[in-house]
Design a protein around this motif. Sequence first.
Motif, PDB file in Angstrom:
ATOM      1  N   ARG A 198       5.432  -3.299   2.347  1.00  0.00           N
ATOM      2  CA  ARG A 198       4.837  -3.599   1.047  1.00  0.00           C
ATOM      3  C   ARG A 198       3.342  -3.412   1.186  1.00  0.00           C
ATOM      4  O   ARG A 198       2.725  -3.891   2.149  1.00  0.00           O
ATOM      5  N   CYS A 199       2.769  -2.694   0.220  1.00  0.00           N
ATOM      6  CA  CYS A 199       1.338  -2.429   0.254  1.00  0.00           C
ATOM      7  C   CYS A 199       0.574  -3.707  -0.082  1.00  0.00           C
ATOM      8  O   CYS A 199       0.827  -4.328  -1.112  1.00  0.00           O
ATOM      9  N   SER A 200      -0.343  -4.092   0.787  1.00  0.00           N
ATOM     10  CA  SER A 200      -1.100  -5.329   0.563  1.00  0.00           C
ATOM     11  C   SER A 200      -2.034  -5.206  -0.630  1.00  0.00           C
ATOM     12  O   SER A 200      -2.405  -6.195  -1.252  1.00  0.00           O
ATOM     13  N   ASP A 201      -2.434  -3.996  -0.969  1.00  0.00           N
ATOM     14  CA  ASP A 201      -3.368  -3.804  -2.084  1.00  0.00           C
ATOM     15  C   ASP A 201      -2.678  -3.852  -3.434  1.00  0.00           C
ATOM     16  O   ASP A 201      -3.150  -4.513  -4.353  1.00  0.00           O
ATOM     17  N   CYS A 202      -1.579  -3.126  -3.590  1.00  0.00           N
ATOM     18  CA  CYS A 202      -0.988  -3.012  -4.932  1.00  0.00           C
ATOM     19  C   CYS A 202       0.407  -3.609  -5.048  1.00  0.00           C
ATOM     20  O   CYS A 202       0.923  -3.781  -6.150  1.00  0.00           O
ATOM     21  N   GLY A 203       1.068  -3.899  -3.938  1.00  0.00           N
ATOM     22  CA  GLY A 203       2.375  -4.539  -4.020  1.00  0.00           C
ATOM     23  C   GLY A 203       3.554  -3.583  -4.089  1.00  0.00           C
ATOM     24  O   GLY A 203       4.693  -4.015  -4.250  1.00  0.00           O
ATOM     25  N   PHE A 237       0.458   5.167   4.612  1.00  0.00           N
ATOM     26  CA  PHE A 237      -0.144   5.333   3.285  1.00  0.00           C
ATOM     27  C   PHE A 237       0.741   4.676   2.240  1.00  0.00           C
ATOM     28  O   PHE A 237       1.928   4.466   2.451  1.00  0.00           O
ATOM     29  N   CYS A 238       0.130   4.355   1.104  1.00  0.00           N
ATOM     30  CA  CYS A 238       0.870   3.808  -0.028  1.00  0.00           C
ATOM     31  C   CYS A 238       1.116   4.966  -0.986  1.00  0.00           C
ATOM     32  O   CYS A 238       0.236   5.777  -1.243  1.00  0.00           O
ATOM     33  N   ARG A 239       2.327   5.035  -1.541  1.00  0.00           N
ATOM     34  CA  ARG A 239       2.676   6.187  -2.373  1.00  0.00           C
ATOM     35  C   ARG A 239       2.141   6.097  -3.798  1.00  0.00           C
ATOM     36  O   ARG A 239       2.292   7.036  -4.578  1.00  0.00           O
ATOM     37  N   ASN A 240       1.578   4.959  -4.163  1.00  0.00           N
ATOM     38  CA  ASN A 240       1.035   4.804  -5.509  1.00  0.00           C
ATOM     39  C   ASN A 240      -0.248   5.637  -5.623  1.00  0.00           C
ATOM     40  O   ASN A 240      -1.195   5.415  -4.875  1.00  0.00           O
ATOM     41  N   PRO A 241      -0.292   6.604  -6.547  1.00  0.00           N
ATOM     42  CA  PRO A 241      -1.475   7.481  -6.621  1.00  0.00           C
ATOM     43  C   PRO A 241      -2.738   6.738  -7.034  1.00  0.00           C
ATOM     44  O   PRO A 241      -3.853   7.233  -6.825  1.00  0.00           O
ATOM     45  N   ALA A 242      -2.567   5.534  -7.620  1.00  0.00           N
ATOM     46  CA  ALA A 242      -3.728   4.764  -8.055  1.00  0.00           C
ATOM     47  C   ALA A 242      -4.205   3.826  -6.950  1.00  0.00           C
ATOM     48  O   ALA A 242      -5.082   2.991  -7.174  1.00  0.00           O
ATOM     49  N   CYS A 243      -3.612   3.953  -5.777  1.00  0.00           N
ATOM     50  CA  CYS A 243      -3.915   2.999  -4.710  1.00  0.00           C
ATOM     51  C   CYS A 243      -4.228   3.760  -3.436  1.00  0.00           C
ATOM     52  O   CYS A 243      -3.518   4.690  -3.071  1.00  0.00           O
ATOM     53  N   SER A 244      -5.312   3.367  -2.753  1.00  0.00           N
ATOM     54  CA  SER A 244      -5.623   4.026  -1.482  1.00  0.00           C
ATOM     55  C   SER A 244      -5.347   3.083  -0.323  1.00  0.00           C
ATOM     56  O   SER A 244      -5.867   3.257   0.775  1.00  0.00           O
TER      57      SER A 244
HETATM   58 ZN   LIG Z   1      -0.672   0.406  -2.733  1.00  0.00          ZN
END
Ligand SMILES: [Zn+2]
Lengths: 396, 134
Positions: B22-27, B37-44
């Motif tokens: 789970r991405c700590s930045d966006c969930g 990497f996180c697959r959400n294009p709005a999240c780095s």
């Molecule tokens: Zn993310």
Amino acid sequence: MSKDVAVLGAGMHPWGKWGRNFVEYGVHAARAALADAGVDWQDVQFIAGGETVRNGYAGYVAGSSIAQALGWSGARVATAYAACASGASAIDIARARILAGLCDVALVVGADTTPKGFLAPSGGTRTQDPDWLRFFLLGATNPTYFAFYARRRMELYGSTEKDWAAVKIKNARHGLSNPNARYRKEVTEEEILASAMVSEPLRLLNICTTSDGGAAVLLTSLEYARKKGISDPVKVSAVSTVTPRFPKTVIDLPDIATDSAAAAAPPELTFRDSIAAAAYEEADLGPEDLDLAEVYDLSTALELDWYENIGLCKEGEAERLIRDGDTTLGGRIPVNPSGGLACFGEAVPAQAIAQVCEVTWQLQGRAQGRQVEDANVGLTINQGLFGHGSSVILTK
Amino acid sequence: MPAPAVEGFFTTDPEPALLGTRCSDCGTYHFPAETFFCRNPACSGTTLEQVTLSSRGTVWSWTMNRYAAPPPFPQTEAFEPYGVAAVELAEERMIVLGMLTGDFETLKIGDEVELLVEPHVDGETLIWKWKPVA
Ligand SMILES: [Zn+2]
């Protein structure tokens, strides 16, 4: 500036299970397309090949393998890989070079030699390759995914085995007189419903086979076509090679899980919807402008999904179209007049190009025995593994 | 006891679970685990914590395969038809595939299933499976 390029020639090697080198099919198709256009191979400035992953190194560099077989001529070369969308990718690269003014004459070729049975991943142990994992962990063959979509149509929209049989019967009739089709034989509902169950609820005759075959198109600038005395060629007016948008919430082969929509809302359009939408936007046309469509009927039930994805009807209404004969030759919007994958079987890197060949011949009024009347606008569509859109709109 | 067919995809506890991140930045959740990497294009975001996924979900669709899949699917002498399901996890808002076990032949879309770990078709390794909740 016009975004159109001309399709001056189209050619194919008949589909079948010939067991020969894929390069032979590619050369046969290329020569047919060149002859159709009245263009000499040595005048081709750019050749793009669709890659085949089943034929060793020569297949990885299909563009140059076919160029060498045609005779090195110093043309620029590229090979594109996008699974079932490879042909559309190759067309897109050729079109872009022409529109950029980097060349006037481009040849696009795809050809494949396929093994018997299910398409399987290449050998070795690759636990980070989803295509390997889905076979190893789940036995999730391609028909497994087609079955998921078919069952959803059944439970959500009341689709029946008879509807799917109707798709097969229609496509079998359409392909009867297509000289490039592998299967040219009528099929009955009884035969379809009695064929072996493969992946419930899909039976053998609902699922397309794999084939050998080759297809090619000769693309040129409109100016080059004019100089050749062709003022109203069939034109490529859009090529959609989009990726999905995150989060992609429909399970597609070869994935073992979708994206998570926990943090971002799913996009308005599903991936398959978005492939067509991008093509329509680029051509400044809509589904109401179509006279025919060639869609990727990997399964009969999937053809019904495509009716909705390309906007021929609303979601859940595709069964009505097949029941009413709307998509049969002579109907409101014939789909797969070539006979589709049902009559061809899939030759991966050639298939998207074959779709374009068929629409070209339809718009030229040369689709003998399967001609759509007054065909002016046609769309092809399919989807390649790992997120590759593939749709081409052709106009006259 | 056989070992898991792949490392890092699931636990073999008495109450097993799929292992994702789970991405700590966006969930955003990821399965199989993304660690880079996180697959959400709005999240780095690049901090991806290992998490266990929900062990219950609802059927998105399923099939019964009546022909043996080619290798690398384990090849057995006597082929038994096998089920595969696509299961929606509510919290993660994602679909995860798995082979089916138990009495699944009358499953409908929306039915509840739970995660089990069982031997693979050749008995050589362990894999996760979905089983209808009685
Ligand atoms: Zn993310």
